[in-house]
Structures are given as structure tokens and as C-alpha cells.
Design a protein around this motif. Structure first.
Motif, PDB file in Angstrom:
ATOM      1  N   GLU A 124       0.803  -1.272  -0.107  1.00  0.00           N
ATOM      2  CA  GLU A 124      -0.013   0.062  -0.060  1.00  0.00           C
ATOM      3  C   GLU A 124       0.789   1.239  -0.115  1.00  0.00           C
ATOM      4  N   HIS A 125       1.976   1.104   0.776  1.00  0.00           N
ATOM      5  CA  HIS A 125       2.789   2.508   0.785  1.00  0.00           C
ATOM      6  C   HIS A 125       3.394   2.725  -0.603  1.00  0.00           C
ATOM      7  N   ALA A 144       2.712   2.002  -3.497  1.00  0.00           N
ATOM      8  CA  ALA A 144       1.496   2.379  -4.397  1.00  0.00           C
ATOM      9  C   ALA A 144       1.420   3.909  -4.180  1.00  0.00           C
ATOM     10  N   HIS A 145       1.160   4.052  -3.036  1.00  0.00           N
ATOM     11  CA  HIS A 145       0.745   5.633  -2.488  1.00  0.00           C
ATOM     12  C   HIS A 145       2.189   6.435  -2.996  1.00  0.00           C
ATOM     13  N   ALA A 194       4.053   5.854  -5.129  1.00  0.00           N
ATOM     14  CA  ALA A 194       4.072   6.123  -6.830  1.00  0.00           C
ATOM     15  C   ALA A 194       3.373   6.850  -7.214  1.00  0.00           C
ATOM     16  N   HIS A 195       1.999   6.912  -6.819  1.00  0.00           N
ATOM     17  CA  HIS A 195       1.085   7.777  -7.037  1.00  0.00           C
ATOM     18  C   HIS A 195       1.438   9.259  -6.858  1.00  0.00           C
ATOM     19  N   THR A 196       1.889   9.540  -5.297  1.00  0.00           N
ATOM     20  CA  THR A 196       2.262  10.801  -4.871  1.00  0.00           C
ATOM     21  C   THR A 196       3.348  11.512  -5.726  1.00  0.00           C
ATOM     22  N   ARG A 197       4.364  10.681  -6.080  1.00  0.00           N
ATOM     23  CA  ARG A 197       5.585  11.101  -6.898  1.00  0.00           C
ATOM     24  C   ARG A 197       5.391  11.051  -8.445  1.00  0.00           C
ATOM     25  N   GLY A 198       4.373  10.500  -8.782  1.00  0.00           N
ATOM     26  CA  GLY A 198       4.111  10.432 -10.264  1.00  0.00           C
ATOM     27  C   GLY A 198       5.003   9.643 -10.917  1.00  0.00           C
ATOM     28  N   GLU A 258       6.288   5.150 -12.089  1.00  0.00           N
ATOM     29  CA  GLU A 258       5.594   3.960 -12.070  1.00  0.00           C
ATOM     30  C   GLU A 258       5.908   3.076 -11.094  1.00  0.00           C
ATOM     31  N   GLU A 259       4.626   2.410 -10.429  1.00  0.00           N
ATOM     32  CA  GLU A 259       5.026   1.734  -9.199  1.00  0.00           C
ATOM     33  C   GLU A 259       6.193   0.497  -9.495  1.00  0.00           C
TER      34      GLU A 259
END
Length: 211
Positions: free
Chosen positions: A91-92, A94-95, A97-101, A103-104
Motif C-alpha cells: 500500500e505504501h 502504491a501511494h 508512486a502515485h504521490t511522486r508520479g 511507475e510503481e
């Protein structure tokens, strides 16, 4: 006021006067806790804010008998995430990757490294103990933030975690309390600790410089 001045001012007030902490002040203290560092940035704990006077009265009666619980303005519960830690890592990541823009998949090396650390701990209970230490970092930041706001903050371990968790429904949220902290304003007339000199080890007995 500097941080050192604030820390000289603060002490663990045992009696509070019931005055409410302003909402914007409370939010700054809780935001400081949210911004506290944690190992790998995983933040394996959450903050539970208990404002209800009726609920705090029930907690005082059954789980946390210290007067600060009912005399204060608010009660903060620092609670670890009592669930699969590798899932928390996923979960961390994924979060992050989303926050920093990004790819996971670019964080797979980091994910594997953190999961390897969880494996080294050997058990869920050992991971919970590690998470509790992270929560204490957050509590230390919150204590300092409260002192800078001239809000008294009384950390407490003397409570019944299972009873408190049940009363707040924490188990259903996957949480387990580790320490609590009352916020409010000192009652200098009733608190025997008010005005006493702060007692700490002398600097030369506390700091060892190796050159």
C-alpha cells in the motif's frame, strides 16, 4: 519562542483546567504528528482523536483513570496498524508512486528491501513492536509541537489497551493502541508539579562527544 524554550516550559501536567484547545491549534499539532518521520516512511500507525467529553468520561471510568483524560480538551491515541505488514508495504509503495508520479514498478527494489526487513523481524509481534517505536517518534513530535503552541500535553502509558481499543472500536479498524496523550491547559492551583524546576541530567553527564 524557540523549540528549546518551549521544551523548558513544558512538563507532563497532571491536572488540566478544562479549557478547549482552539481548533486551528489542535490541527497544527495533529498535522505535526502526521509529518513525523518513520522508518522507510511507512508510517505503520494512525492517530485517533477523541474529543467527545462523554466518550472520554467512559474511557476514564473503564480504561484510562488519569484525571487528564476528562479534564483535558482532547485525547490523542497513537495506535499501530495490527495487520499484515507486507500488505502495508504494498500500500505504501502504491501511494508513493502515485504521490511522486512514477511507475510503481520503478519502486520494486525498494519494496523488496522493506519486505526483506519485515522477514528479518521474524514474527508479526516483532513487527508490532517496531511499529510501536515508530508511533513513539510521532508522539515526540506531537509533544514538541504542542509545547511550541503553549498547549500542555500529557503522554500516558498507564491505561488498559484492550479496554480502550474495545471502547473506541479500534480492533475493527485494524488498530491497536500503544500510548495516549491528553491535550489541554495546566491547572496551576491543583497540579503539584506546576512551577517546579525541570529536572534533567546535567549536560556533561548526558552528552558524550567522540572526536
Amino acid at each position: 519562542m524557540s523549540l528549546n524554550d518551549a521544551l523548558h516550559w513544558r512538563y507532563a501536567a497532571k491536572r488540566l483546567n478544562g479549557e478547549q484547545v482552539p481548533e486551528e491549534t489542535l490541527e497544527r499539532i495533529m498535522e505535526a504528528a502526521r509529518l513525523a518521520p518513520s522508518s522507510f516512511g511507512l508510517h505503520p500507525w494512525s492517530l485517533v482523536h477523541v474529543r467527545s467529553q462523554d466518550l472520554r468520561a467512559r474511557l476514564h471510568e473503564d480504561a484510562a483513570p488519569q484525571p487528564q483524560v476528562i479534564e483535558g480538551s482532547d485525547l490523542l491515541v497513537f495506535a499501530v496498524h495490527d495487520r499484515d505488514f507486507k500488505a502495508q508495504v504494498d500500500e505504501h509503495v502504491a501511494h508513493m508512486a502515485h504521490t511522486r508520479g512514477v511507475e510503481e514498478s520503478s519502486l520494486d527494489g525498494f519494496r523488496d528491501m522493506v519486505k526483506g526487513v519485515m522477514d528479518q523481524k521474524g514474527s508479526h509481534e516483532a513487527c508490532l513492536e517496531w511499529a510501536a517505536r515508530q508511533a513513539y517518534i510521532g508522539m515526540g513530535v506531537a509533544l514538541s509541537a504542542a509545547a511550541l503552541e503553549k498547549v500542555d500535553a500529557s503522554p500516558m502509558e498507564g491505561f488498559y489497551p484492550d479496554r480502550l481499543d474495545k471502547a473506541l472500536g479500534l480492533r475493527e479498524k485494524g488498530l491497536k493502541s500503544v500510548v495516549i496523550m491528553a491535550l489541554g491547559y495546566r491547572d496551576t492551583e491543583r497540579d503539584p508539579g506546576a512551577g517546579r524546576a525541570k529536572v534533567r541530567r546535567d549536560r556533561e553527564d548526558f552528552i558524550y562527544t567522540i572526536e
